[in-house]
Design an enzyme around this catalytic site. Sequence first.
Site, short mmCIF file in Angstrom:
data_model
loop_
_atom_site.label_atom_id
_atom_site.label_comp_id
_atom_site.label_asym_id
_atom_site.label_seq_id
_atom_site.Cartn_x
_atom_site.Cartn_y
_atom_site.Cartn_z
N LEU A 174 10.96 -20.74 -4.29
CA LEU A 174 9.92 -19.82 -3.81
C LEU A 174 8.64 -19.91 -4.66
O LEU A 174 8.73 -20.00 -5.89
CB LEU A 174 10.48 -18.38 -3.89
CG LEU A 174 9.49 -17.24 -3.65
CD1 LEU A 174 9.14 -17.15 -2.17
CD2 LEU A 174 10.09 -15.91 -4.13
N ASP A 203 0.83 -1.21 0.00
CA ASP A 203 0.00 0.00 0.00
C ASP A 203 0.86 1.26 0.00
O ASP A 203 1.97 1.26 0.54
CB ASP A 203 -0.89 -0.03 1.26
CG ASP A 203 -2.07 0.90 1.12
OD1 ASP A 203 -2.28 1.47 0.03
OD2 ASP A 203 -2.79 1.08 2.13
N HIS A 205 2.74 3.47 -8.93
CA HIS A 205 2.60 2.04 -9.22
C HIS A 205 3.84 1.51 -9.95
O HIS A 205 4.29 0.40 -9.71
CB HIS A 205 1.34 1.79 -10.07
CG HIS A 205 0.08 2.11 -9.33
ND1 HIS A 205 -0.15 1.68 -8.04
CD2 HIS A 205 -1.01 2.82 -9.68
CE1 HIS A 205 -1.34 2.11 -7.64
NE2 HIS A 205 -1.88 2.81 -8.61
C1 FPP Z 1 -1.81 0.22 -3.32
O1 FPP Z 1 -1.38 1.55 -3.45
C2 FPP Z 1 -1.30 -0.61 -4.39
C3 FPP Z 1 -2.07 -1.22 -5.35
C4 FPP Z 1 -3.52 -1.05 -5.42
C5 FPP Z 1 -1.49 -2.05 -6.39
C6 FPP Z 1 -0.21 -2.75 -6.14
C7 FPP Z 1 0.50 -2.84 -7.43
C8 FPP Z 1 1.84 -2.78 -7.64
C9 FPP Z 1 2.79 -2.75 -6.52
C10 FPP Z 1 2.46 -2.71 -8.99
C11 FPP Z 1 2.23 -3.82 -9.93
C12 FPP Z 1 2.35 -5.19 -9.40
C13 FPP Z 1 3.10 -6.20 -9.89
C14 FPP Z 1 2.93 -7.55 -9.32
C15 FPP Z 1 4.10 -6.01 -10.95
P1 FPP Z 1 -2.48 2.69 -3.50
O2 FPP Z 1 -2.64 3.09 -4.91
O3 FPP Z 1 -3.74 2.22 -2.84
O4 FPP Z 1 -1.79 3.81 -2.67
P2 FPP Z 1 -2.50 4.97 -1.84
O5 FPP Z 1 -3.24 4.28 -0.71
O6 FPP Z 1 -1.37 5.80 -1.38
O7 FPP Z 1 -3.42 5.68 -2.80
#
Ligand code: FPP
Length: 241
Positions: free
Chosen positions: A133, A22, A39
């Site tokens: 893994l 997150d 992201h």
């Molecule tokens: C939360 O941050 C994150 C996500 C909803 C997506 C996680 C995705 C990635 C780490 C990148 C792609 C993944 C792979 C496996 C290559 P948020 O957008 O909710 O952050 P915020 O709470 O600060 O808005």
Amino acid sequence: MKILGIELDEIRLPQHVGIIMDGNGRWAQKRGLPRVFGHRAGAKTVRRIVEISAKIGLKCLSLFAFSTENWERPDKEIKTLFSLLRQYIKTERENLKKNNIKLIVSGDISKLDLDTKSSLEQLMDELKNNTGLTINLCINYGGRQEIIQAVNKILSLNLKNVTEAEFEKFLYTYGLPELDLLIRTSGELRISNFMLWQAAYTEFYFTKTLWPDFTQKEFLLAIKEFQNRQRRFGKILDTKT
Ligand code: FPP
């Protein structure tokens, strides 16, 4: 074993670590950048954490990449997330093979666009005989949805009075080790519909670090903290007191 200056007890490594990744959006906002940059930076952290997980000999790493609720986000952001996933599949394929890593998915991927779905399936197939893994990518995943789909399968089979062990056979995580440690970045203190069944006795590690800033070192420190906790599973361990 000592790695990046951190001493870990090899015998007491967690078998299965889950991560709620997150804080990508906030990371970007803090820099005056569009959320998608967060992201992109988050995908780099995924690479680093997968690498260190394989290195220390972790059995399983579950990553919450896209929740059943994330469909509510703007179309552009959803597209970016899936394009990052396709990029990850493309660029990491050889690395994953070389490092004996297996890939499975938790969640309903029938809803994904055909391109993403088929490249994921192809990669899972290519890695299926690996024994190191296991990465469990949670995509279009929700803990309640997982439980409900298990119940519906059980009903369709006309099974009655299932035990916990029988129920688990219908979860996405069947065959994976117990979820020992759950990490959530970005300072939120919630489980947000992640692995509701599996987290019954999981240890939690919450950190204010935003996911793009989460380092291999902090990951190892989370594992070290896990090793310093006393897990009782509802029992009393020391009967002398
Ligand atoms: C939360 O941050 C994150 C996500 C909803 C997506 C996680 C995705 C990635 C780490 C990148 C792609 C993944 C792979 C496996 C290559 P948020 O957008 O909710 O952050 P915020 O709470 O600060 O808005």
